[in-house]
Design a protein around this motif. Structure first.
Motif, PDB file in Angstrom:
ATOM      1  N   ASP A 195       6.593   2.357  -0.833  1.00 18.91           N
ATOM      2  CA  ASP A 195       5.392   1.582  -1.171  1.00 18.91           C
ATOM      3  C   ASP A 195       4.187   2.512  -1.164  1.00 18.91           C
ATOM      4  O   ASP A 195       3.481   2.649  -0.165  1.00 18.91           O
ATOM      5  CB  ASP A 195       5.181   0.429  -0.191  1.00 18.91           C
ATOM      6  N   ALA A 203      10.926  -1.209  -1.348  1.00 20.69           N
ATOM      7  CA  ALA A 203      11.319  -0.854   0.020  1.00 20.69           C
ATOM      8  C   ALA A 203      12.322  -1.868   0.564  1.00 20.69           C
ATOM      9  O   ALA A 203      13.316  -1.508   1.194  1.00 20.69           O
ATOM     10  CB  ALA A 203      10.092  -0.769   0.923  1.00 20.69           C
ATOM     11  N   ILE A 204      12.070  -3.137   0.272  1.00 27.21           N
ATOM     12  CA  ILE A 204      12.977  -4.189   0.737  1.00 27.21           C
ATOM     13  C   ILE A 204      14.327  -4.068   0.042  1.00 27.21           C
ATOM     14  O   ILE A 204      15.384  -4.219   0.668  1.00 27.21           O
ATOM     15  CB  ILE A 204      12.343  -5.579   0.470  1.00 27.21           C
ATOM     16  N   LEU A 207       5.116  -8.507   1.228  1.00 27.02           N
ATOM     17  CA  LEU A 207       4.168  -8.555   0.115  1.00 27.02           C
ATOM     18  C   LEU A 207       4.880  -8.132  -1.168  1.00 27.02           C
ATOM     19  O   LEU A 207       5.925  -7.475  -1.118  1.00 27.02           O
ATOM     20  CB  LEU A 207       2.997  -7.600   0.389  1.00 27.02           C
ATOM     21  N   LEU A 223      -5.054  -0.016  -6.891  1.00 24.78           N
ATOM     22  CA  LEU A 223      -5.272  -1.428  -6.574  1.00 24.78           C
ATOM     23  C   LEU A 223      -5.840  -2.183  -7.776  1.00 24.78           C
ATOM     24  O   LEU A 223      -5.470  -3.326  -8.041  1.00 24.78           O
ATOM     25  CB  LEU A 223      -6.239  -1.558  -5.390  1.00 24.78           C
ATOM     26  N   SER A 229       1.386   2.214  -2.401  1.00 24.35           N
ATOM     27  CA  SER A 229       0.038   1.639  -2.314  1.00 24.35           C
ATOM     28  C   SER A 229      -0.640   2.047  -1.014  1.00 24.35           C
ATOM     29  O   SER A 229      -1.857   1.995  -0.894  1.00 24.35           O
ATOM     30  CB  SER A 229       0.083   0.112  -2.447  1.00 24.35           C
ATOM     31  N   HIS A 230       0.145   2.508  -0.035  1.00 25.44           N
ATOM     32  CA  HIS A 230      -0.474   2.941   1.224  1.00 25.44           C
ATOM     33  C   HIS A 230      -1.404   4.136   1.013  1.00 25.44           C
ATOM     34  O   HIS A 230      -2.289   4.395   1.820  1.00 25.44           O
ATOM     35  CB  HIS A 230       0.591   3.247   2.289  1.00 25.44           C
ATOM     36  N   TRP A 279       4.721   2.963 -10.174  1.00 26.20           N
ATOM     37  CA  TRP A 279       3.355   2.519 -10.384  1.00 26.20           C
ATOM     38  C   TRP A 279       2.832   3.185 -11.647  1.00 26.20           C
ATOM     39  O   TRP A 279       2.896   4.412 -11.772  1.00 26.20           O
ATOM     40  CB  TRP A 279       2.449   2.916  -9.203  1.00 26.20           C
ATOM     41  N   THR A 304       4.209  -5.798  -3.082  1.00 23.89           N
ATOM     42  CA  THR A 304       4.309  -4.335  -3.123  1.00 23.89           C
ATOM     43  C   THR A 304       5.478  -3.792  -2.304  1.00 23.89           C
ATOM     44  O   THR A 304       5.820  -2.619  -2.410  1.00 23.89           O
ATOM     45  CB  THR A 304       3.006  -3.719  -2.574  1.00 23.89           C
ATOM     46  N   ASP A 305       6.080  -4.639  -1.491  1.00 24.83           N
ATOM     47  CA  ASP A 305       7.219  -4.196  -0.675  1.00 24.83           C
ATOM     48  C   ASP A 305       8.544  -4.286  -1.418  1.00 24.83           C
ATOM     49  O   ASP A 305       9.597  -3.958  -0.842  1.00 24.83           O
ATOM     50  CB  ASP A 305       7.342  -5.076   0.584  1.00 24.83           C
TER      51      ASP A 305
END
Lengths: 337, 337, 337
Positions: free
Chosen positions: B155, B315-316, B309, B174, B157-158, B193, B311-312
């Protein structure tokens, strides 16, 4: 103390470690203890924990042969009885500190954590050989279970690999050694290496003729729980004359915790003997034995399924003896203990 | 190793971390290992634990393609067989050291802790892009579970919050980013992204015309267990011309212990790239990921009921894939293993 | 928090420990918390853990009365509701941070971890006496369970042994003290020592006539969970005139973890009072209480079978009260909680 054999003499320390008018505070068999020399020259061991609020008595003060807690002032005598109540009332009879008998023998202090009725000083292993002034009594701790230290000592073939630098071993034990394992009626287990007609070590060559051969004995004696004595001789194989005087040294191990061990030994005086001790014990043995302890990571030795070699015979016999003693004691007591 | 997916390629290290005539000693999947380069240029991995007395073989010595234990001298070949018995007898046949196949590919060394019959080198993820001399191969460890490091990377976005200082992120992801999550037949999961018509980063403005806009891609590819590759492009939105050359970097994670992870990556040479690495990896990512690990305090990620979220998503998906692989392996084996 | 009494006011810190525009981050009842002063002068406490990826919010930033996570940017208001979603969408309604009410009273901040409906500020113990500018508010932590700190304070006879050097105690409490234990309707437990017709302490002799005697009171008040206040007077026994002004001091303990405690107190300003604090609290009390904690080694206090002395009456009463409160709360809730 349930994991330790209890009906057994353990070494608490050297007599000269105990200061007059004070105490030696030491963790033994995973409990904190005070060792005191009394006015009559005898010794006692008291649990270093006040039964009132569990303060370490070692934070208190000594008054004659009694110890007073530094938190709320209760005083205990050498037998662990409460004999002083600071408000002037009757000392509470249920306030007792565990006390163990301690015997001085050959400069060492021995305690018996089991049934006092079975504690026979005649069964303390003989260390009369290390009482002379040439012996410097010493102590260090290893971060390893005490049985791993026994394993190390009861298989001296490790010297050929681990102690090449310190003792200058040169393979003679591997090439010329004969191992004998003996058990004696008093419970002693001996692991004896006899090396015959071998090349002399480098340092001994100047003392010998060209092409001379040596005989060497490396005998180690074990008594439960981990009380060992090492005897070494080195002689000219042709003449039978000693090249150096016979050596005899204690290697006495007492569990501090399940993962650390007190190691009591003697060495000669002087910087050279100090350097040899540092090299062999601290730089060679200690990292190896501690690494083995970490590798096991709390796993039981047998559960880890060690490959057993013929050279392990004495170490294994000592482990089995301890296991039998533990089982016998477990069977002789209520299971809840 | 029961908690780890076993039928999987894991990275043990970079080939150039292994010294000639010695070994790389490293904890991998919570076990200590030695990685050796052999005389024929191939590699092997041996458990860093002698089966005799559990000494770390890394305290021993290398003799040709064999390793000799420093405690009692047993020697083991590249397949883990005991081939040297120091007393000159037959090496004990039951003395075996676990050995794993290791493959060198693109400068990295890959091992397969599972069923060797399933180990197909063709399934090693492609890192051909990082073999050039401009790539400095590097390694550090994070005190966090490896799946938390995956979460961090899958993710990106971090970066808008954690990497403001290092990468000069300015919120374009964002405001202008579109996320796509893809799965491929070979098990790859991509989190892509795509940022279009965005304000250029501060440092790129002098290269561009007044009011110019950029397109940026941040694509990351995951293969089980935690083998990731990051691909970045940045172009002038009007002309489609790259502003900087496309970048591609490995981010390959191997569990060291349940609470620590090896992080293998490449960076450019020189002090500027070194400083950027320190800032972004050591000062920004590492404290955050390690804090998350400590906050969980050993609790299972799902038991802690994370808010998920959009955005996860990738990762999920990676966490679910690993869970499926673990379950499949657990089902395919005897429960006692 | 299941081991702690929940329906109870705990002290989180001194109001002046909370910086404007930031927060005080502190572990309380074994959880990490942020304490914030809000724009309206009120306070809130937020769990220091983002519900998304469990990052500590203390690694984020404060924006007005909200806190933004430094990992992926979610923002939370003073009630713990998610009010900011960085991609501009609707904040996820299930993303909530635990929030607790905090009340400022007498310069201290009090929180109620239990049922908010039961939180009555009128039941906060009275510390109005320590609000004057002569009181320096202070804090340190002890590595001991909070009930052991209570034990220490609720039996002040320990001063005769542990604080001989700091407070110059001289045995008058032992010889002339009378202990009274009182319980009050609001749950307060008092342990009152009244010393009458006693020899004055060394430092007070110059202020008194030859052969003068003193009366002294040492009264300590306890409220659950470990909120104590100490009141001391010293007067000329003949005239009833105070020798020094009456003293009143908070000794307020809040569990940090099961094995460590926050200790909030006040002292006078200046290096002399600082030195006295260091001597009595840090050099005398702290090593003793921490040693007791280590001696127990995680064992329950009652399972260790303490010998109970008459002087323990108040400390025991406080321990029993806490036990009753814990049991009542355990019974009032579903067992799975």
């Amino acid at each position: 103390m349930s994991d330790y054999v209890r009906n057994c003499w353990y070494m608490a320390g050297w007599a000269d470690e105990v200061p007059d008018g004070g105490w030696l505070a030491r963790r033994l068999l995973d409990q904190p203890w005070l060792v005191l020399r009394l006015a009559d020259g005898g010794y006692t061991m008291l649990a270093d924990r006040c039964p009132h609020r569990f303060a370490p008595l070692s934070l208190g003060e000594r008054v004659g042969d009694t110890v007073r807690c530094g938190y709320h002032g209760l005083g205990f005598d050498a037998a662990g009885r409460c004999v002083h109540e600071p408000f002037g009332g009757t000392p509470p009879q249920n306030a007792r500190v565990t006390s163990l008998p301690v015997i001085e023998r050959h400069g060492a202090l021995w305690f018996w954590p089991g049934d006092p009725a079975l504690a026979d000083p005649a069964t303390i292993a003989d260390f009369a050989f290390c009482t002379g002034p040439e012996h410097l009594r010493a102590h260090f701790t290893m971060q390893a279970n005490y049985e791993l230290v026994t394993d190390n000592l009861m298989d001296l073939s490790h010297a050929e690999f681990l102690h090449k630098e310190s003792f200058g071993t040169n393979g003679t034990l591997l090439r010329h050694g004969r191992q004998t394992v003996l058990s004696e009626d008093d419970g002693a287990i001996w692991n004896n290496w006899d090396i015959t007609q071998a090349e002399p070590p480098e340092w001994a060559r100047p003392m010998l003729g060209e092409g001379a051969r040596i005989n060497q004995t490396l005998h180690i004696r074990w008594h439960a729980p981990a009380t060992m004595a090492l005897f070494i001789t080195l002689e000219d194989a042709a003449t039978g004359q000693p090249i150096v005087p016979a050596m005899a040294n204690p290697h006495i191990i007492t569990p501090e915790t399940p993962g650390s061990s007190h190691y009591f030994f003697t060495r000669e005086h002087g910087p050279e003997a100090e350097a040899l001790f540092r090299k062999a014990f601290i730089e060679e043995d200690e990292p190896m034995v501690e690494a083995v302890h970490r590798q096991l990571g709390g796993e039981d030795f047998w559960d880890a399924r060690p490959v057993v070699l013929p050279t392990d015979a004495a170490a294994i016999r000592a482990r089995r003896r301890l296991m039998q003693l533990r089982r016998a004691e477990a069977g002789a007591e209520p299971p809840a203990d």
